[in-house]
Design a protein around this motif. Structure first.
Motif, mmCIF file in Angstrom:
data_model
loop_
_atom_site.group_PDB
_atom_site.id
_atom_site.type_symbol
_atom_site.label_atom_id
_atom_site.label_comp_id
_atom_site.label_asym_id
_atom_site.label_seq_id
_atom_site.Cartn_x
_atom_site.Cartn_y
_atom_site.Cartn_z
ATOM 1 N N LEU A 324 0.749 -1.231 0.055
ATOM 2 C CA LEU A 324 -0.099 -0.011 0.002
ATOM 3 C C LEU A 324 0.889 1.508 0.096
ATOM 4 O O LEU A 324 1.828 1.396 0.948
ATOM 5 N N THR A 325 0.654 2.103 -0.843
ATOM 6 C CA THR A 325 1.276 3.294 -0.913
ATOM 7 C C THR A 325 0.670 4.451 -1.434
ATOM 8 O O THR A 325 -0.369 3.983 -2.653
ATOM 9 N N TYR A 326 0.690 5.803 -1.171
ATOM 10 C CA TYR A 326 -0.127 7.029 -1.959
ATOM 11 C C TYR A 326 1.048 7.606 -2.570
ATOM 12 O O TYR A 326 0.708 8.721 -2.970
ATOM 13 N N TYR A 327 2.253 7.367 -2.315
ATOM 14 C CA TYR A 327 3.317 8.098 -2.935
ATOM 15 C C TYR A 327 3.483 9.606 -2.142
ATOM 16 O O TYR A 327 3.702 10.613 -2.745
ATOM 17 N N THR A 328 3.237 9.738 -0.745
ATOM 18 C CA THR A 328 3.315 10.619 -0.039
ATOM 19 C C THR A 328 4.040 10.532 1.150
ATOM 20 O O THR A 328 4.003 9.310 1.590
ATOM 21 N N MET A 329 4.541 11.559 1.866
ATOM 22 C CA MET A 329 4.999 11.558 3.096
ATOM 23 C C MET A 329 4.814 12.973 3.650
ATOM 24 O O MET A 329 5.427 13.896 2.992
ATOM 25 N N THR A 337 8.280 5.581 -1.331
ATOM 26 C CA THR A 337 8.368 5.360 0.177
ATOM 27 C C THR A 337 8.828 3.710 0.244
ATOM 28 O O THR A 337 8.683 3.498 1.435
ATOM 29 N N PHE A 340 11.483 3.128 3.255
ATOM 30 C CA PHE A 340 10.766 3.201 4.426
ATOM 31 C C PHE A 340 9.747 2.275 4.910
ATOM 32 O O PHE A 340 9.741 1.653 6.021
ATOM 33 N N ARG A 341 8.981 1.761 4.186
ATOM 34 C CA ARG A 341 8.069 0.957 4.511
ATOM 35 C C ARG A 341 8.715 -0.661 4.415
ATOM 36 O O ARG A 341 8.374 -1.241 5.590
ATOM 37 N N PHE A 398 4.256 13.050 10.161
ATOM 38 C CA PHE A 398 3.323 12.403 9.401
ATOM 39 C C PHE A 398 1.899 12.720 9.565
ATOM 40 O O PHE A 398 1.592 13.359 10.834
ATOM 41 N N GLU A 402 -1.178 8.594 8.299
ATOM 42 C CA GLU A 402 0.078 7.766 7.711
ATOM 43 C C GLU A 402 0.515 7.058 9.123
ATOM 44 O O GLU A 402 1.294 5.965 8.996
ATOM 45 N N HIS A 405 -1.462 4.342 8.839
ATOM 46 C CA HIS A 405 -0.674 3.092 7.777
ATOM 47 C C HIS A 405 0.414 2.232 8.517
ATOM 48 O O HIS A 405 0.437 1.307 8.170
ATOM 49 N N VAL A 406 1.226 3.164 9.143
ATOM 50 C CA VAL A 406 2.428 2.492 9.938
ATOM 51 C C VAL A 406 1.887 1.096 11.001
ATOM 52 O O VAL A 406 2.319 0.091 10.807
HETATM 53 C C1 LIG Z 1 3.496 5.315 6.333
HETATM 54 C C2 LIG Z 1 3.621 6.415 5.056
HETATM 55 C C3 LIG Z 1 4.687 7.180 5.416
HETATM 56 C C4 LIG Z 1 3.510 5.793 3.845
HETATM 57 C C5 LIG Z 1 3.446 6.826 2.765
HETATM 58 N N1 LIG Z 1 2.301 7.824 3.049
HETATM 59 C C6 LIG Z 1 2.904 5.966 1.525
HETATM 60 O O1 LIG Z 1 2.068 6.523 0.675
HETATM 61 O O2 LIG Z 1 3.806 5.432 1.224
#
Ligand SMILES: CC(C)C[C@H](N)C(=O)O
Length: 431
Positions: A324-329, A337, A340-341, A398, A402, A405-406
């Motif tokens: 799962l990602t929204y490409y945001t941070m 990301t 990080f994930r 965050f 988010e 999400h973690v």
């Molecule tokens: C846990 C977050 C930093 C994930 C991030 N918002 C994403 O879209 O991948």
């Protein structure tokens, strides 16, 4: 249903967005939209997988009677003193025709259920100690479990252990109709009680500034630019061990909550809890190598074989959380990301002594600062000890969604880690 009624529903549904539709489903399944569902509603794609798996586990085809399933949920939640989940499933247990006497504690239940205690305890806190002997103990004797039942019980246990992490990790409060749910607390007294409970981690929690998202972005970029580094197996193992030893140094000084009688009545051997894998004394326990036993190649098909379709449900849920990602941070868009994930996911497995052979564990220290590692460790291993302060002190830049999400990754990685050990034990028993 009359056709006018149907039209009415179709009209309502066509006005609902994806999340609202899922809420409607959840409401029809459970006669309520619990806080777990509401919070997961930030991530509708995930929520969909979660609800369908939970629905299948609790109400779908399967070898265990329905009231057993809810009683197992209560036993699992008891390991982390999660009154929230325990109470939800006490209600469900009664609705499914369960005998109210059982709610006085396991000593009022059939021996068969009591026999599950040992596996419950080990899976919740030290899954690496599970062996084929534990499975054998369940399947023999008078009130024995069939292998299909063992499989369903194991999956229920792992589901609810991990859900305790989610509930505490997100700070979910009692439902309004639960004990303590409908009380007025002024923000002042709340703050006081939370400061009193002192959640400092190794005494450093408050002082250490966070690296911040900009630094994280730079480090992620560097990692992706550098690409895969050629390392020997020995070097990878060395890095894994280093992070493992460091993680054992992160100790939480937060007081364990004093459990109330309503919870304690379900819990045997209450003191038994997580110990660091790196400090294990059982020398027979080597690091668990994913290349030897993985979800995709081994556990998945075993689960599906003994309890049809559950493997597929879990597989969808794991994949959803992993990818799962929204490409945001925070406020940044178009961010990859992945690094990080991955570091979060693999760090959780590391806490259980599970090593991903192709992963460079050096990245964990680059991307997860100490406070975040401490948070992940507390929520994974002893969620009942997490304090509001610890939650507020991590991932400060965050968005709230988010942080949730973690916590989803945490739930899934933990469940998968527990299942890897448990299913390996089942497999060893069968061969
Ligand atoms: C846990 C977050 C930093 C994930 C991030 N918002 C994403 O879209 O991948």
């Amino acid at each position: 249903m009359h056709s006018e009624d149907l039209d009415f529903w179709i009209e309502i549904c066509s006005d609902l967005n994806e999340t609202q539709m899922l809420f409607l489903d959840a409401f029809l399944q459970n006669n309520r939209i619990d806080y777990i569902t509401q919070i997961m509603g930030f991530h509708p794609k995930y929520l969909e997988c979660f609800l369908s798996t939970q629905q299948y586990l609790l109400r779908g085809d399967g070898p265990l009677p329905f009231h057993y399933r809810h009683y197992i949920a209560i036993m699992a939640a008891g390991r982390h003193q999660c009154g929230y989940l325990m109470h939800l499933h006490e209600q469900e247990f009664i609705l499914q025709g369960g005998n109210p006497e059982w709610l006085k504690g396991p000593s009022f239940t059939p021996k068969k259920l009591r026999n599950l205690n040992e596996v419950n305890k080990l899976m919740a806190h030290r899954p690496w100690m599970l062996s084929k002997m534990h499975i054998e103990n369940l399947t023999k004797g008078k009130e024995n479990w069939s292998l299909a039942e063992v499989m369903q019980a194991i999956i229920l246990l792992s589901h609810f252990h991990a859900l305790c992490s989610f509930v505490n990790g997100c700070g979910i409060k009692p439902e309004i109709d639960h004990n303590g749910g409908h009380t007025f607390r002024s923000s002042v007294s709340e703050q006081n009680s939370e400061t009193d409970s002192d959640g400092s981690t190794n005494g450093e929690m408050n002082g250490e500034p966070e690296v911040g998202i900009n630094v994280l972005l730079e480090r992620m970029k560097k990692i992706s630019e550098e690409g895969e580094e050629e390392t020997t197996e020995e070097e990878r193992l060395k890095r894994f061990n280093k992070i493992e030893i460091q993680s054992a140094e992160i100790t939480t000084t937060a007081r364990r909550p004093s459990p109330v009688a309503e919870i304690l009545k379900y819990v045997e051997d209450e003191e038994f809890s997580y110990t660091d894998f790196a400090k294990r004394t059982e020398e027979t326990q080597p690091t668990f190598r994913i290349q030897d036993y993985s979800w995709e190649e081994h556990a998945f098909s075993l689960a599906n074989r003994l309890y049809p379709d559950i493997g597929t449900h879990l597989d969808d849920k794991f994949n959803m959380a992993y990818n799962l990602t929204y490409y945001t941070m925070g406020e940044n868009n178009d961010v990859d990301t992945t690094a990080f994930r991955r570091s979060i996911w693999n760090y959780i497995h590391l806490l259980y002594g599970i090593m991903h052979d192709d992963y460079n564990y050096g990245q964990v220290n680059q991307l997860l600062e100490r406070n975040l590692k401490a948070y992940v460790k507390t929520v994974t291993c002893y969620p009942e000890r997490l304090t509001r302060k610890e939650y507020d002190n991590v991932m400060r830049e965050f968005k709230h969604s988010e942080k949730v999400h973690v916590n989803l990754m945490l739930l899934e990685a933990r469940q998968q880690g527990e299942l890897l050990y448990a299913l390996r034990a089942v497999n060893q028993y069968m061969t």
